[in-house]
Design an enzyme around this catalytic site. Structure first.
Site, PDB file in Angstrom:
ATOM      1  N   ARG A   1       6.955   4.831  -4.438  1.00 13.66           N
ATOM      2  CA  ARG A   1       5.750   4.276  -5.092  1.00 13.66           C
ATOM      3  C   ARG A   1       5.904   4.241  -6.622  1.00 13.66           C
ATOM      4  NH1 ARG A   1       5.292   3.523  -0.321  1.00 13.66           N
ATOM      5  NH2 ARG A   1       3.406   3.679   0.929  1.00 13.66           N
TER       6      ARG A   1
ATOM      7  N   SER B   1      -3.701   3.823   0.923  1.00 12.92           N
ATOM      8  CA  SER B   1      -3.566   5.255   0.609  1.00 12.92           C
ATOM      9  C   SER B   1      -4.048   5.494  -0.819  1.00 12.92           C
ATOM     10  CB  SER B   1      -2.111   5.696   0.690  1.00 12.92           C
ATOM     11  OG  SER B   1      -1.605   5.503   1.977  1.00 12.92           O
TER      12      SER B   1
ATOM     13  N   GLU C   1      -2.420   7.409  -5.984  1.00 15.71           N
ATOM     14  CA  GLU C   1      -1.502   6.260  -5.924  1.00 15.71           C
ATOM     15  C   GLU C   1      -2.164   5.023  -6.523  1.00 15.71           C
ATOM     16  OE1 GLU C   1      -0.909   3.103  -3.028  1.00 15.71           O
ATOM     17  OE2 GLU C   1       0.470   4.495  -2.035  1.00 15.71           O
TER      18      GLU C   1
HETATM   19  P1  FAD Z   1      -3.227  -5.397  -7.785  1.00 24.07           P
HETATM   20  O1  FAD Z   1      -4.090  -4.376  -7.139  1.00 24.07           O
HETATM   21  O2  FAD Z   1      -3.844  -6.660  -8.230  1.00 24.07           O
HETATM   22  O3  FAD Z   1      -2.458  -4.719  -9.011  1.00 24.07           O
HETATM   23  C1  FAD Z   1      -1.818  -3.475  -8.856  1.00 24.07           C
HETATM   24  C2  FAD Z   1      -1.119  -3.118 -10.168  1.00 24.07           C
HETATM   25  O4  FAD Z   1      -0.066  -4.032 -10.434  1.00 24.07           O
HETATM   26  C3  FAD Z   1      -2.046  -3.215 -11.396  1.00 24.07           C
HETATM   27  O5  FAD Z   1      -1.628  -2.249 -12.319  1.00 24.07           O
HETATM   28  C4  FAD Z   1      -1.772  -4.614 -11.933  1.00 24.07           C
HETATM   29  O6  FAD Z   1      -2.043  -4.733 -13.317  1.00 24.07           O
HETATM   30  C5  FAD Z   1      -0.289  -4.751 -11.649  1.00 24.07           C
HETATM   31  N1  FAD Z   1       0.138  -6.136 -11.382  1.00 24.07           N
HETATM   32  C6  FAD Z   1      -0.246  -6.923 -10.353  1.00 24.07           C
HETATM   33  N2  FAD Z   1       0.404  -8.086 -10.387  1.00 24.07           N
HETATM   34  C7  FAD Z   1       1.223  -8.051 -11.474  1.00 24.07           C
HETATM   35  C8  FAD Z   1       2.135  -8.969 -12.052  1.00 24.07           C
HETATM   36  N3  FAD Z   1       2.377 -10.166 -11.522  1.00 24.07           N
HETATM   37  N4  FAD Z   1       2.783  -8.597 -13.192  1.00 24.07           N
HETATM   38  C9  FAD Z   1       2.568  -7.385 -13.752  1.00 24.07           C
HETATM   39  N5  FAD Z   1       1.701  -6.472 -13.248  1.00 24.07           N
HETATM   40  C10 FAD Z   1       1.048  -6.805 -12.127  1.00 24.07           C
HETATM   41  N6  FAD Z   1       0.960  -0.233  -0.459  1.00 24.07           N
HETATM   42  C11 FAD Z   1       2.162   0.175   0.029  1.00 24.07           C
HETATM   43  O7  FAD Z   1       3.111   0.384  -0.744  1.00 24.07           O
HETATM   44  N7  FAD Z   1       2.342   0.362   1.363  1.00 24.07           N
HETATM   45  C12 FAD Z   1       1.369   0.161   2.264  1.00 24.07           C
HETATM   46  O8  FAD Z   1       1.582   0.339   3.458  1.00 24.07           O
HETATM   47  C13 FAD Z   1       0.099  -0.263   1.783  1.00 24.07           C
HETATM   48  N8  FAD Z   1      -0.935  -0.460   2.629  1.00 24.07           N
HETATM   49  C14 FAD Z   1      -2.150  -0.846   2.170  1.00 24.07           C
HETATM   50  C15 FAD Z   1      -3.189  -1.054   3.083  1.00 24.07           C
HETATM   51  C16 FAD Z   1      -4.434  -1.466   2.654  1.00 24.07           C
HETATM   52  C17 FAD Z   1      -5.535  -1.690   3.661  1.00 24.07           C
HETATM   53  C18 FAD Z   1      -4.649  -1.705   1.274  1.00 24.07           C
HETATM   54  C19 FAD Z   1      -5.978  -2.221   0.807  1.00 24.07           C
HETATM   55  C20 FAD Z   1      -3.626  -1.503   0.352  1.00 24.07           C
HETATM   56  C21 FAD Z   1      -2.368  -1.061   0.798  1.00 24.07           C
HETATM   57  N9  FAD Z   1      -1.305  -0.824  -0.096  1.00 24.07           N
HETATM   58  C22 FAD Z   1      -0.065  -0.451   0.385  1.00 24.07           C
HETATM   59  C23 FAD Z   1      -1.504  -0.976  -1.539  1.00 24.07           C
HETATM   60  C24 FAD Z   1      -1.367  -2.428  -2.047  1.00 24.07           C
HETATM   61  O9  FAD Z   1      -1.446  -3.347  -0.988  1.00 24.07           O
HETATM   62  C25 FAD Z   1      -0.034  -2.656  -2.782  1.00 24.07           C
HETATM   63  O10 FAD Z   1       0.088  -1.758  -3.852  1.00 24.07           O
HETATM   64  C26 FAD Z   1       0.089  -4.086  -3.300  1.00 24.07           C
HETATM   65  O11 FAD Z   1       1.398  -4.319  -3.765  1.00 24.07           O
HETATM   66  C27 FAD Z   1      -0.891  -4.396  -4.435  1.00 24.07           C
HETATM   67  O12 FAD Z   1      -0.817  -5.785  -4.692  1.00 24.07           O
HETATM   68  P2  FAD Z   1      -1.953  -6.536  -5.493  1.00 24.07           P
HETATM   69  O13 FAD Z   1      -1.460  -7.928  -5.738  1.00 24.07           O
HETATM   70  O14 FAD Z   1      -3.234  -6.438  -4.763  1.00 24.07           O
HETATM   71  O15 FAD Z   1      -1.975  -5.708  -6.835  1.00 24.07           O
HETATM   72  N1  EPU Z   2      -2.005  12.416   9.225  1.00 23.99           N
HETATM   73  C1  EPU Z   2      -2.986  13.321   9.577  1.00 23.99           C
HETATM   74  N2  EPU Z   2      -4.281  12.962   9.323  1.00 23.99           N
HETATM   75  C2  EPU Z   2      -4.618  11.782   8.753  1.00 23.99           C
HETATM   76  C3  EPU Z   2      -3.605  10.882   8.380  1.00 23.99           C
HETATM   77  C4  EPU Z   2      -2.282  11.217   8.629  1.00 23.99           C
HETATM   78  O1  EPU Z   2      -2.722  14.397  10.097  1.00 23.99           O
HETATM   79  O2  EPU Z   2      -5.819  11.539   8.582  1.00 23.99           O
HETATM   80  C5  EPU Z   2      -0.599  12.755   9.541  1.00 23.99           C
HETATM   81  C6  EPU Z   2      -0.076  11.899  10.696  1.00 23.99           C
HETATM   82  O3  EPU Z   2      -0.400  12.428  11.947  1.00 23.99           O
HETATM   83  C7  EPU Z   2       1.418  11.917  10.442  1.00 23.99           C
HETATM   84  C8  EPU Z   2       1.501  11.959   8.919  1.00 23.99           C
HETATM   85  O4  EPU Z   2       0.238  12.438   8.462  1.00 23.99           O
HETATM   86  O5  EPU Z   2       1.989  13.073  10.955  1.00 23.99           O
HETATM   87  C9  EPU Z   2       1.828  10.605   8.293  1.00 23.99           C
HETATM   88  O6  EPU Z   2       0.842   9.653   8.653  1.00 23.99           O
HETATM   89  P1  EPU Z   2       1.119   8.074   8.690  1.00 23.99           P
HETATM   90  O7  EPU Z   2       2.359   7.771   9.468  1.00 23.99           O
HETATM   91  O8  EPU Z   2      -0.144   7.412   9.098  1.00 23.99           O
HETATM   92  O9  EPU Z   2       1.485   7.698   7.204  1.00 23.99           O
HETATM   93  P2  EPU Z   2       0.867   8.167   5.820  1.00 23.99           P
HETATM   94  O10 EPU Z   2       1.767   9.173   5.218  1.00 23.99           O
HETATM   95  O11 EPU Z   2      -0.553   8.540   5.972  1.00 23.99           O
HETATM   96  C10 EPU Z   2       2.254   6.388   4.516  1.00 23.99           C
HETATM   97  C11 EPU Z   2       2.041   5.468   3.362  1.00 23.99           C
HETATM   98  C12 EPU Z   2       1.354   4.211   3.834  1.00 23.99           C
HETATM   99  C13 EPU Z   2       2.251   3.520   4.861  1.00 23.99           C
HETATM  100  C14 EPU Z   2       2.485   4.489   6.021  1.00 23.99           C
HETATM  101  C15 EPU Z   2       3.470   3.938   7.021  1.00 23.99           C
HETATM  102  C16 EPU Z   2       1.885   6.769   1.339  1.00 23.99           C
HETATM  103  C17 EPU Z   2       1.003   7.319   0.284  1.00 23.99           C
HETATM  104  N3  EPU Z   2       1.272   6.114   2.333  1.00 23.99           N
HETATM  105  O12 EPU Z   2       0.985   6.796   4.993  1.00 23.99           O
HETATM  106  O13 EPU Z   2       1.186   3.342   2.720  1.00 23.99           O
HETATM  107  O14 EPU Z   2       1.668   2.335   5.327  1.00 23.99           O
HETATM  108  O15 EPU Z   2       3.030   5.729   5.521  1.00 23.99           O
HETATM  109  O16 EPU Z   2       4.747   3.965   6.490  1.00 23.99           O
HETATM  110  O17 EPU Z   2       3.105   6.904   1.254  1.00 23.99           O
HETATM  111  C18 EPU Z   2      -0.300   2.738   0.953  1.00 23.99           C
HETATM  112  O18 EPU Z   2       0.605   3.059   0.164  1.00 23.99           O
HETATM  113  O19 EPU Z   2      -1.381   2.265   0.564  1.00 23.99           O
HETATM  114  C19 EPU Z   2      -0.089   2.901   2.388  1.00 23.99           C
HETATM  115  C20 EPU Z   2      -1.024   2.610   3.293  1.00 23.99           C
END
Ligand code: FAD
Ligand code: EPU
Length: 336
Positions: free
Chosen positions: A162, A236, A332
């Site tokens: 991240r 997250s 994050e």
């Molecule tokens: P924004 O929220 O618009 O911006 C995020 C940051 O990047 C800000 O600081 C902004 O200024 C900067 N930025 C954006 N675009 C640019 C650009 N073109 N140039 C310079 N700076 C820029 N993230 C994960 O890593 N893994 C996941 O599994 C994951 N799951 C998610 C699930 C949900 C339901 C949600 C809501 C979010 C999740 N995220 C996850 C977080 C998010 O989707 C990512 O961080 C995504 O890359 C953000 O993209 P955005 O375009 O919405 O960025």
């Molecule tokens: N867990 C719990 N309770 C909860 C949630 C999770 O006990 O409420 C435990 C699960 O049982 C498991 C462990 O935590 O043992 C990990 O859970 P999970 O696989 O759901 O992943 P996570 O660590 O909660 C991370 C990323 C996600 C990404 C998933 C899948 C971070 C901060 N988050 O979540 O990214 O989608 O793994 O790879 O690294 C995001 O960055 O926004 C995001 C959603």
């Protein structure tokens, strides 16, 4: 065109209402330059993609620049791989789907992550055993101060968990305009993440295609992550903390089952969601906001909450987890 006193509610997935002093969208570098010529002295800038990793805790006293640079092209290819370039304003999931349609593998595990392609390098998005650094080739970014277009290769982005150089050394200095990925033509699927193999097995799939892996990831995500169209959230809220092995051992004395993942000989990663759940926060609702009932790592806005209420909740969680487990959680989500 620059708009004034602009409500950002539709532009952040938390669905928080906050006004930007000024707001403009750009779909090319030329448009970006034209807007920047109208920037006031010392005016703060916010580069906005899909707003899915932001918490707006107050009105934004500055100029919001919404990235709408589109486009998709093949840069080069061999029999084994192709380098594809996407405009930063493309929707990440649509880009991943397009690559899967072209049978290009590498990003299928990152299906359904919200947001734009341009934000993906900011925190080296990752899920289900893959991060973009695994197939990232390069990006072009507009240097705001000099007006020059710079190219960054994989090493110069300093990707980590991240993390990237754009969150630290170059914070606020660049607008990412295009991102390129090196993808494989002969798919090598990554099903190492337990939940994926379980989902594939459930569906009787033993030799999965990249689309099978993508479908499995989509099903897993839909089963536990709230859809921002229904419940405001930014995924997250905290990172999974990396701690010394001694911290893990201490927690294991009371909780032998604590989930943990190896990092190096002296460190491991803990699951923040588990820590928050054990501390009793999972599903907790305070008025219109709270901690999601299926994923304790996700803070939610059920409608009408302010960013500062959610920020305050995150501070309470950080303090509680620190006092119960001796672990400091780091946010994050980008706080504004
Ligand atoms: P924004 O929220 O618009 O911006 C995020 C940051 O990047 C800000 O600081 C902004 O200024 C900067 N930025 C954006 N675009 C640019 C650009 N073109 N140039 C310079 N700076 C820029 N993230 C994960 O890593 N893994 C996941 O599994 C994951 N799951 C998610 C699930 C949900 C339901 C949600 C809501 C979010 C999740 N995220 C996850 C977080 C998010 O989707 C990512 O961080 C995504 O890359 C953000 O993209 P955005 O375009 O919405 O960025
Ligand atoms: N867990 C719990 N309770 C909860 C949630 C999770 O006990 O409420 C435990 C699960 O049982 C498991 C462990 O935590 O043992 C990990 O859970 P999970 O696989 O759901 O992943 P996570 O660590 O909660 C991370 C990323 C996600 C990404 C998933 C899948 C971070 C901060 N988050 O979540 O990214 O989608 O793994 O790879 O690294 C995001 O960055 O926004 C995001 C959603």
């Amino acid at each position: 065109m620059i708009q004034t006193n602009f409500d950002l509610k539709p532009f952040n997935t938390f669905g928080i209402s906050a006004n930007a002093n000024r707001f403009a969208a750009f779909s090319s570098i030329e448009e970006l330059q034209t807007i920047l010529q109208q920037r006031k002295q010392q005016e703060s800038l916010l580069i906005l993609g899909g707003g899915s990793n932001l918490l707006l805790t107050k009105d934004f006293d500055g100029l919001v620049l919404k990235n709408e640079i589109h486009g998709f092209r093949f840069v080069s290819e061999t029999d084994e791989w192709a380098i594809v370039e996407s405009g930063a304003g493309e929707v990440w999931h649509e880009f991943v789907m397009r690559c899967i349609d072209l049978n290009l593998s590498g990003m299928e595990n990152l299906s359904l992550i919200p947001g734009s392609v341009g934000a993906s390098p900011m925190q080296n998005i990752g899920a289900y055993g893959v991060e973009i650094k695994d197939c990232f080739e390069s990006l072009t970014a507009y240097h705001i101060e000099s007006g020059e277009l710079h190219t960054f290769d994989n090493a110069s982005c300093a990707f980590g968990y991240r993390e990237s150089v754009f969150k630290h050394e170059y914070k606020g200095q660049y607008v990412i305009c295009t991102v390129s990925f090196r993808l494989k033509k002969n798919a090598i699927v990554n099903t190492s993440y337990g939940a994926i193999s379980a989902e594939l097995a459930k569906n009787g799939i033993s030799n999965p295609s990249i689309r099978d892996v993508s479908n499995a990831v989509i099903a897993i995500r839909q089963s536990k992550l709230p859809d921002p169209k229904q419940i405001g959230n930014a995924g997250s809220f905290f990172k999974n903390p990396i701690v010394r092995i001694e911290v893990l051992s201490e927690i294991q004395t009371k909780h032998p089952e604590v989930p943990h993942y190896p990092v190096d000989a002296n460190h491991c990663k803990l699951a923040a969601g588990w820590l928050i759940e054990q501390a009793g926060w999972k599903g907790k609702t305070i008025d219109t906001f709270g901690v999601h009932k299926l994923q304790a790592l996700v803070l939610v806005n059920y409608g009408g909450s302010t960013g500062s209420q959610i920020y305050e909740l995150s501070s309470q969680i950080i303090a509680d987890v620190a006092s119960k487990f001796g672990v400091s959680l780091e946010r994050e989500v980008n706080i504004l």
